[in-house]
Design a protein around this motif. Structure first.
Motif, PDB file in Angstrom:
ATOM      1  N   THR A 118     -14.110  -2.278 -10.391  1.00  0.00           N
ATOM      2  CA  THR A 118     -13.637  -3.158  -9.324  1.00  0.00           C
ATOM      3  C   THR A 118     -14.483  -4.411  -9.335  1.00  0.00           C
TER       4      THR A 118
ATOM      5  N   ALA B  18     -13.315  -6.968  -4.275  1.00  0.00           N
ATOM      6  CA  ALA B  18     -12.595  -5.730  -3.972  1.00  0.00           C
ATOM      7  C   ALA B  18     -13.512  -4.733  -3.286  1.00  0.00           C
TER       8      ALA B  18
ATOM      9  N   GLU C 279      -2.781 -10.368  -0.668  1.00  0.00           N
ATOM     10  CA  GLU C 279      -2.885 -10.329  -2.125  1.00  0.00           C
ATOM     11  C   GLU C 279      -3.856  -9.251  -2.595  1.00  0.00           C
ATOM     12  N   MET C 280      -5.028  -9.177  -1.941  1.00  0.00           N
ATOM     13  CA  MET C 280      -6.020  -8.194  -2.359  1.00  0.00           C
ATOM     14  C   MET C 280      -5.551  -6.773  -2.069  1.00  0.00           C
TER      15      MET C 280
ATOM     16  N   ARG D 211      -2.561  -5.676  -2.070  1.00  0.00           N
ATOM     17  CA  ARG D 211      -1.597  -5.313  -3.116  1.00  0.00           C
ATOM     18  C   ARG D 211      -2.315  -4.881  -4.393  1.00  0.00           C
ATOM     19  N   LYS D 212      -3.367  -5.609  -4.762  1.00  0.00           N
ATOM     20  CA  LYS D 212      -4.128  -5.266  -5.959  1.00  0.00           C
ATOM     21  C   LYS D 212      -4.811  -3.904  -5.803  1.00  0.00           C
ATOM     22  N   LEU D 213      -5.399  -3.677  -4.634  1.00  0.00           N
ATOM     23  CA  LEU D 213      -6.084  -2.405  -4.397  1.00  0.00           C
ATOM     24  C   LEU D 213      -5.091  -1.243  -4.391  1.00  0.00           C
TER      25      LEU D 213
ATOM     26  N   SER E 258      -2.234  -1.155  -6.049  1.00  0.00           N
ATOM     27  CA  SER E 258      -1.774  -0.923  -7.423  1.00  0.00           C
ATOM     28  C   SER E 258      -2.841  -0.224  -8.256  1.00  0.00           C
ATOM     29  N   SER E 259      -4.111  -0.350  -7.842  1.00  0.00           N
ATOM     30  CA  SER E 259      -5.208   0.332  -8.540  1.00  0.00           C
ATOM     31  C   SER E 259      -5.457   1.729  -8.001  1.00  0.00           C
TER      32      SER E 259
END
Length: 218
Positions: free
Chosen positions: A3, A7, A43-44, A46-48, A50-51
């Motif tokens: 990360t 994050a 935005e963050m 969504r990234k977290l 997806s991870s």
């Protein structure tokens, strides 16, 4: 799972929000806690998600997955050990350590962090009374009551003081109150050593007391 520092800060903030109360954090509250724009949070998150680090549905609160919780606790452990180190070894005041720890927590190796922890005697709490998660992710915490919600006559030790506001921390210090100070809740303030102390504005929402009755959340 790798990360970024940004994050990691999000994961810590999501976990910290429910450390002392049960309601999960909303995106707007997360934006406020981190001092960023709501669009940046979206935005963050969504990234977290997806991870595999958070669960989130539109217009709902954000919660950690098990992987996210493990990472959040690891970073929280780093942060709190560093805060304790700065206070004990470098004479920082408790209102000065948060921002320094935010920088250092991303720079120290696991080996150095463990050496620091060992040198400090494996402390259980940081300078603000927040429990330091163990290396295995476990967190020990005794029953507590928020001062603002404690009944008149409630007697207990100051268990924890929020580090969100450095100015408030200094004002609380000026009142002679620190983690571990025995107090009794009275109208207009708290009794400390037999004397009534009037607390600064906001202190009742930033101070947690031990709950000898054991009725509060463990």
């Amino acid at each position: 799972m790798p990360t970024s520092p940004a994050a990691d800060d999000y994961l810590k903030a999501i976990w910290a929000h429910t450390e002392w109360q049960d309601d999960p954090i909303t995106p707007s509250a997360l934006a406020s806690a981190l001092g960023v724009a709501p669009s940046s949070v979206s935005e963050m998150v969504r990234k977290l998600a997806s991870s595999g680090l958070v669960d989130h549905a539109p217009y709902r609160a954000v919660t950690l997955t098990e992987a996210g919780r493990v990472r959040a606790l690891a970073m929280t452990r780093r942060h709190r050990i560093i805060e304790t180190w700065l206070v004990r070894e470098f004479d920082y005041a408790w209102d000065e350590v948060h921002d320094e720890a935010e920088v250092l927590e991303h720079a120290l190796s696991d080996r150095l962090l463990d050496r620091i922890d060992a040198r400090l005697g494996r402390p259980a709490v940081d300078p603000h009374g927040d429990p330091i998660p163990q290396a295995d992710g476990s967190v020990a915490r005794e029953p507590f009551a928020l001062l603002a919600e404690a009944a008149e006559g409630h007697a207990g030790r100051v268990l924890r003081v929020s580090d969100r506001d450095p100015l408030l921390l200094r004002a609380i210090t000026a009142c002679g109150i620190d983690v571990g100070t025995p107090v009794v809740v009275r109208p207009g303030g708290v009794e400390v050593g037999g004397a009534l102390v009037e607390l600064p504005d906001g202190a009742a929402e930033a101070v947690w007391l031990s709950d000898p009755s054991g009725a509060a959340r463990p």
